[in-house]
Write an enzyme that holds these catalytic residues in place. Sequence first.
Site, mmCIF file in Angstrom:
data_model
loop_
_atom_site.group_PDB
_atom_site.id
_atom_site.type_symbol
_atom_site.label_atom_id
_atom_site.label_comp_id
_atom_site.label_asym_id
_atom_site.label_seq_id
_atom_site.Cartn_x
_atom_site.Cartn_y
_atom_site.Cartn_z
ATOM 1 N N ASN A 78 1.879 1.602 1.372
ATOM 2 C CA ASN A 78 3.019 0.901 1.960
ATOM 3 C C ASN A 78 3.400 -0.277 1.080
ATOM 4 O O ASN A 78 2.587 -1.158 0.808
ATOM 5 C CB ASN A 78 2.646 0.429 3.369
ATOM 6 C CG ASN A 78 3.843 -0.085 4.137
ATOM 7 O OD1 ASN A 78 4.482 -1.048 3.736
ATOM 8 N ND2 ASN A 78 4.156 0.554 5.261
ATOM 9 N N HIS B 176 7.439 3.173 2.961
ATOM 10 C CA HIS B 176 6.210 3.442 3.706
ATOM 11 C C HIS B 176 5.235 4.209 2.811
ATOM 12 O O HIS B 176 5.626 4.777 1.783
ATOM 13 C CB HIS B 176 6.526 4.222 4.968
ATOM 14 C CG HIS B 176 7.210 3.418 6.016
ATOM 15 N ND1 HIS B 176 7.220 3.768 7.345
ATOM 16 C CD2 HIS B 176 7.924 2.264 5.937
ATOM 17 C CE1 HIS B 176 7.900 2.878 8.052
ATOM 18 N NE2 HIS B 176 8.338 1.963 7.209
ATOM 19 N N GLU C 119 3.556 7.087 3.035
ATOM 20 C CA GLU C 119 3.782 8.516 2.800
ATOM 21 C C GLU C 119 5.016 8.740 1.924
ATOM 22 O O GLU C 119 5.024 9.645 1.076
ATOM 23 C CB GLU C 119 3.937 9.241 4.134
ATOM 24 C CG GLU C 119 2.701 9.158 5.026
ATOM 25 C CD GLU C 119 2.676 7.936 5.938
ATOM 26 O OE1 GLU C 119 1.909 7.933 6.905
ATOM 27 O OE2 GLU C 119 3.441 6.969 5.674
ATOM 28 N N CYS D 16 4.823 7.549 11.077
ATOM 29 C CA CYS D 16 5.911 7.212 11.989
ATOM 30 C C CYS D 16 6.978 8.296 11.886
ATOM 31 O O CYS D 16 6.845 9.262 11.121
ATOM 32 C CB CYS D 16 6.487 5.845 11.624
ATOM 33 S SG CYS D 16 7.273 5.833 9.991
ATOM 34 N N CYS E 176 8.388 8.889 8.247
ATOM 35 C CA CYS E 176 7.529 9.673 7.360
ATOM 36 C C CYS E 176 7.323 11.098 7.882
ATOM 37 O O CYS E 176 7.236 12.051 7.108
ATOM 38 C CB CYS E 176 6.200 8.958 7.185
ATOM 39 S SG CYS E 176 6.390 7.300 6.487
ATOM 40 N N ASP F 63 7.987 -3.765 11.203
ATOM 41 C CA ASP F 63 7.958 -2.461 10.548
ATOM 42 C C ASP F 63 7.989 -1.333 11.593
ATOM 43 O O ASP F 63 9.050 -0.837 11.961
ATOM 44 C CB ASP F 63 6.715 -2.365 9.669
ATOM 45 C CG ASP F 63 6.750 -1.171 8.722
ATOM 46 O OD1 ASP F 63 7.806 -0.550 8.616
ATOM 47 O OD2 ASP F 63 5.734 -0.885 8.090
#
Length: 296
Positions: free
Chosen positions: A192, A203, A205, A230, A233, A293
């Site tokens: 991140n 992020h 990923e 999330c 991602c 975030d």
Amino acid sequence: MGEPFRVRDETLICHPVPPALMIITDSARAPHVRVLDRTMVAEILHPKHFKGRLATRYSIAHARLPVGEASLPHTLLSSSEVYVILQGTGLMHTGTEEAVVHPGELVYIPPGTVQYIENTGGEELVFLAIVDPCWRGEDEILGTPAGPDTAGNADRFLDQARVEAETGLSEGGIPIGSVLVRNGEIIASGHNRRVQDGNPMAHAEIDCLVNAGRRADLKECTLYSTLMPCYLCAGAVVQFGIRTVIVGESQNFTGAREFMEAHGVRVTDLADPRCISMMETYIRENPNVWNEDIGV
């Protein structure tokens, strides 16, 4: 030796029910080969053999282990496995547990658990190995992963994702790391970078996938993350056809697991205590950054 697979068609009397499709496999005729974990294995039922005619997500292999031998420790990352003992006596090892097994007994092995079996009897050990979802080479790791945890779910790829998370933390960012794996090798990693780069899209990923570059083989890859992805991602996972996601934890953030699974993604949560503690500490000490975030 003959073809190990055959299909019988039986026409039913009651119209309009279509003909039934009976699939019969013969473990005696199927060729057994020595695989990486040292067992002699014949894959007797796997969807890839039947070109869409097999409506199942599991696979079945017929395995043999000579007297005095043991399979090598190995881990299925996202599939569970059941051994059905047919002949002989063995000592089964799963995670930190072991037990003597006999004919007629079943052993369940959870995803992400190191396992192996020893032939401790006076005859060949024979068993069925049922894997769900079906066995895939890229889902299996040979050897004992580094950094074992109390659940027996340690994984060297998760360890590397955690290194990425710790790198992000050292840079002043949110400690979430990710790696992309294909055929037992890490092909990309990231963490991140939202705070470091001032980029709300950076992020872990996403950073990992950006570092992977353009690839035509993402369907054959497994994405690791220290935290459940999330929706941002998870959307990338679905968009690019990644079929397997393995996470360190979802205790601190439940994320978009249901969304991914609804789109056919296999999601495994290893509940790693190190990942849980790392994220829990960060959220407690940096609530404003976290809530800005994905914490709300």
